[in-house]
Motif scaffolding. Structure first.
Motif, PDB file in Angstrom:
ATOM      1  N   ARG A 238       0.819  -1.130   0.030  1.00 29.80           N
ATOM      2  CA  ARG A 238       0.083   0.062  -0.044  1.00 29.80           C
ATOM      3  C   ARG A 238       0.854   1.189  -0.108  1.00 29.80           C
ATOM      4  O   ARG A 238       0.856   2.066   0.865  1.00 29.80           O
ATOM      5  CB  ARG A 238      -0.952   0.037   1.139  1.00 29.80           C
ATOM      6  N   PRO A 239       1.391   1.465  -1.342  1.00 27.17           N
ATOM      7  CA  PRO A 239       2.362   2.756  -1.428  1.00 27.17           C
ATOM      8  C   PRO A 239       1.809   4.055  -0.978  1.00 27.17           C
ATOM      9  O   PRO A 239       0.425   4.173  -1.438  1.00 27.17           O
ATOM     10  CB  PRO A 239       3.117   2.616  -2.451  1.00 27.17           C
ATOM     11  N   GLU A 240       2.412   5.141  -0.500  1.00 26.91           N
ATOM     12  CA  GLU A 240       1.838   6.290  -0.419  1.00 26.91           C
ATOM     13  C   GLU A 240       1.702   6.932  -1.685  1.00 26.91           C
ATOM     14  O   GLU A 240       2.427   6.924  -2.584  1.00 26.91           O
ATOM     15  CB  GLU A 240       2.701   7.032   0.483  1.00 26.91           C
ATOM     16  N   GLU A 241       0.570   7.907  -1.835  1.00 19.88           N
ATOM     17  CA  GLU A 241       0.303   8.359  -3.134  1.00 19.88           C
ATOM     18  C   GLU A 241      -0.014   9.925  -2.986  1.00 19.88           C
ATOM     19  O   GLU A 241      -0.519  10.471  -1.917  1.00 19.88           O
ATOM     20  CB  GLU A 241      -0.846   7.700  -4.126  1.00 19.88           C
ATOM     21  N   VAL A 242       0.225  10.785  -4.106  1.00 16.38           N
ATOM     22  CA  VAL A 242      -0.113  12.107  -3.985  1.00 16.38           C
ATOM     23  C   VAL A 242      -0.142  12.555  -5.621  1.00 16.38           C
ATOM     24  O   VAL A 242       0.614  11.928  -6.344  1.00 16.38           O
ATOM     25  CB  VAL A 242       0.936  12.949  -3.315  1.00 16.38           C
ATOM     26  N   ARG A 243      -1.165  13.342  -5.790  1.00 15.28           N
ATOM     27  CA  ARG A 243      -1.143  13.878  -7.206  1.00 15.28           C
ATOM     28  C   ARG A 243      -0.937  15.354  -7.112  1.00 15.28           C
ATOM     29  O   ARG A 243      -1.410  16.015  -6.230  1.00 15.28           O
ATOM     30  CB  ARG A 243      -2.625  13.682  -7.656  1.00 15.28           C
ATOM     31  N   VAL A 244      -0.190  15.887  -7.879  1.00 14.54           N
ATOM     32  CA  VAL A 244       0.137  17.410  -8.169  1.00 14.54           C
ATOM     33  C   VAL A 244      -0.600  17.900  -9.368  1.00 14.54           C
ATOM     34  O   VAL A 244      -0.246  17.377 -10.484  1.00 14.54           O
ATOM     35  CB  VAL A 244       1.652  17.608  -8.221  1.00 14.54           C
ATOM     36  N   LYS A 245      -1.213  19.086  -9.285  1.00 10.03           N
ATOM     37  CA  LYS A 245      -1.761  19.590 -10.349  1.00 10.03           C
ATOM     38  C   LYS A 245      -1.164  21.208 -10.713  1.00 10.03           C
ATOM     39  O   LYS A 245      -0.958  21.940  -9.708  1.00 10.03           O
ATOM     40  CB  LYS A 245      -3.305  19.606 -10.278  1.00 10.03           C
ATOM     41  N   VAL A 246      -0.989  21.349 -12.033  1.00  9.47           N
ATOM     42  CA  VAL A 246      -0.598  22.729 -12.164  1.00  9.47           C
ATOM     43  C   VAL A 246      -1.503  23.222 -13.271  1.00  9.47           C
ATOM     44  O   VAL A 246      -1.892  22.684 -14.329  1.00  9.47           O
ATOM     45  CB  VAL A 246       0.906  22.750 -12.970  1.00  9.47           C
ATOM     46  N   PHE A 247      -2.181  24.553 -12.863  1.00 11.26           N
ATOM     47  CA  PHE A 247      -3.219  25.028 -13.753  1.00 11.26           C
ATOM     48  C   PHE A 247      -2.449  26.137 -14.518  1.00 11.26           C
ATOM     49  O   PHE A 247      -1.895  26.992 -14.009  1.00 11.26           O
ATOM     50  CB  PHE A 247      -4.486  25.748 -12.869  1.00 11.26           C
ATOM     51  N   LEU A 248      -2.673  25.942 -15.886  1.00 16.89           N
ATOM     52  CA  LEU A 248      -2.102  26.998 -16.615  1.00 16.89           C
ATOM     53  C   LEU A 248      -3.091  27.748 -17.799  1.00 16.89           C
ATOM     54  O   LEU A 248      -3.992  27.131 -17.995  1.00 16.89           O
ATOM     55  CB  LEU A 248      -1.232  26.305 -17.897  1.00 16.89           C
ATOM     56  N   PRO A 249      -2.650  28.967 -18.192  1.00 19.91           N
ATOM     57  CA  PRO A 249      -3.538  29.682 -18.955  1.00 19.91           C
ATOM     58  C   PRO A 249      -3.423  29.283 -20.323  1.00 19.91           C
ATOM     59  O   PRO A 249      -2.203  28.769 -20.782  1.00 19.91           O
ATOM     60  CB  PRO A 249      -2.695  31.266 -19.073  1.00 19.91           C
ATOM     61  N   ARG A 250      -4.499  29.002 -21.135  1.00 19.69           N
ATOM     62  CA  ARG A 250      -4.460  28.297 -22.350  1.00 19.69           C
ATOM     63  C   ARG A 250      -3.822  29.274 -23.666  1.00 19.69           C
ATOM     64  O   ARG A 250      -3.292  28.534 -24.531  1.00 19.69           O
ATOM     65  CB  ARG A 250      -6.037  27.817 -22.761  1.00 19.69           C
ATOM     66  N   ASP A 251      -3.735  30.458 -23.264  1.00 19.85           N
ATOM     67  CA  ASP A 251      -3.004  31.280 -24.398  1.00 19.85           C
ATOM     68  C   ASP A 251      -1.511  31.142 -24.270  1.00 19.85           C
ATOM     69  O   ASP A 251      -0.814  31.373 -25.447  1.00 19.85           O
ATOM     70  CB  ASP A 251      -3.425  32.855 -24.338  1.00 19.85           C
ATOM     71  N   ASN A 252      -1.031  30.814 -23.281  1.00 18.80           N
ATOM     72  CA  ASN A 252       0.384  30.678 -23.089  1.00 18.80           C
ATOM     73  C   ASN A 252       0.926  29.566 -22.165  1.00 18.80           C
ATOM     74  O   ASN A 252       1.438  29.869 -21.010  1.00 18.80           O
ATOM     75  CB  ASN A 252       1.283  31.944 -22.865  1.00 18.80           C
ATOM     76  N   PRO A 253       0.707  28.183 -22.396  1.00 15.56           N
ATOM     77  CA  PRO A 253       0.754  27.285 -21.350  1.00 15.56           C
ATOM     78  C   PRO A 253       2.296  26.721 -21.338  1.00 15.56           C
ATOM     79  O   PRO A 253       2.553  25.691 -22.005  1.00 15.56           O
ATOM     80  CB  PRO A 253      -0.183  26.179 -21.696  1.00 15.56           C
ATOM     81  N   HIS A 254       2.981  27.488 -20.737  1.00 19.14           N
ATOM     82  CA  HIS A 254       4.295  26.877 -20.402  1.00 19.14           C
ATOM     83  C   HIS A 254       4.648  26.541 -19.155  1.00 19.14           C
ATOM     84  O   HIS A 254       4.292  26.938 -17.984  1.00 19.14           O
ATOM     85  CB  HIS A 254       5.494  28.089 -20.702  1.00 19.14           C
ATOM     86  N   LEU A 255       5.596  25.291 -18.928  1.00 19.22           N
ATOM     87  CA  LEU A 255       5.588  24.649 -17.560  1.00 19.22           C
ATOM     88  C   LEU A 255       7.114  24.143 -17.715  1.00 19.22           C
ATOM     89  O   LEU A 255       7.367  23.493 -18.808  1.00 19.22           O
ATOM     90  CB  LEU A 255       4.485  23.653 -17.492  1.00 19.22           C
ATOM     91  N   PRO A 256       7.666  23.884 -16.690  1.00 19.25           N
ATOM     92  CA  PRO A 256       9.128  23.343 -16.677  1.00 19.25           C
ATOM     93  C   PRO A 256       8.842  22.135 -16.661  1.00 19.25           C
ATOM     94  O   PRO A 256       7.860  21.257 -16.093  1.00 19.25           O
ATOM     95  CB  PRO A 256      10.016  23.757 -15.617  1.00 19.25           C
ATOM     96  N   SER A 257       9.507  21.291 -17.226  1.00 19.88           N
ATOM     97  CA  SER A 257       9.706  19.560 -17.624  1.00 19.88           C
ATOM     98  C   SER A 257      10.149  19.199 -16.170  1.00 19.88           C
ATOM     99  O   SER A 257      11.273  19.489 -15.596  1.00 19.88           O
ATOM    100  CB  SER A 257      10.493  19.286 -18.878  1.00 19.88           C
ATOM    101  N   VAL A 258       9.643  17.927 -15.802  1.00 20.63           N
ATOM    102  CA  VAL A 258      10.270  17.245 -14.778  1.00 20.63           C
ATOM    103  C   VAL A 258      10.838  15.891 -15.115  1.00 20.63           C
ATOM    104  O   VAL A 258      11.214  15.058 -14.352  1.00 20.63           O
ATOM    105  CB  VAL A 258       8.867  16.793 -13.674  1.00 20.63           C
TER     106      VAL A 258
END
Length: 177
Positions: free
Chosen positions: A99-119
């Motif tokens: 039963r491993p520990e879990e987490v979800r991470v969410k990043v909300f981005l504007p649709r006109d310029n959706p930039h995000l650093p790569s993991v």
């Protein structure tokens, strides 16, 4: 006499409901990582919202905290004119494998310029998953080693899974020879 309309006596609604911090959020807060809580998902998995500029520091901290496996990275569209969301489902793989520990991470981005650093540089499993999110939604993962279309032809115009996408009447295939 008690006023039923005061904030103390108001019935809990979706807007006023208090979300209990889980163990991961508590650890992040104790260590000074800025994030917001979202309501746990239907399985009770903790959801954390983070700003795009804090994704890499937070992801690095989660990796150091033991979240060594990126089970899934994906994206979705909240609707025409609304934000795009990039999400990460992380798991601690180790001694408690039943039963491993879990987490979800969410990043909300504007649709006109959706930039995000790569993991990708933290979890190599993000490679093709980020490419798919780029190909289908147009989210640009800055620093990705090979960010290009993976499902659609390279000359395709638009992002097919966005809810405001209009399918072309035809697609002219180029002669490959």
């Amino acid at each position: 006499m008690v006023d039923e309309n005061t904030p103390e006596n108001a019935p809990e609604t979706e807007e006023t409901a208090i979300i209990q911090a889980g163990p991961v959020s508590s650890w992040l807060t104790e260590n000074g990582f800025d994030h917001d809580l979202l309501e746990p998902d239907h399985l009770g998995v903790e959801l954390i919202k983070v700003a795009p500029e804090f994704l890499i520091p937070l992801s690095t901290a989660l990796f150091a905290y033991g979240f060594n496996y990126l089970q899934c990275q994906g994206a979705y569209d909240l609707g025409p004119g609304k934000e795009l969301v990039s999400f990460y489902h992380l798991i601690k793989v180790g001694d408690n494998s039943d039963r491993p520990e879990e987490v979800r991470v969410k990043v909300f981005l504007p649709r006109d310029n959706p930039h995000l650093p790569s993991v990708y540089w933290i979890w190599k499993a993000a490679d093709w998953q980020e490419r798919e999110s780029y190909d289908m939604y147009g989210i640009v993962y800055d620093g990705h080693p090979d960010l290009k279309r993976i499902l659609m032809p390279e000359d395709w115009i638009g992002w097919p899974l966005r809810k405001d996408y209009v399918s072309p009447d035809f697609y002219e295939l180029q002669d490959a020879y």
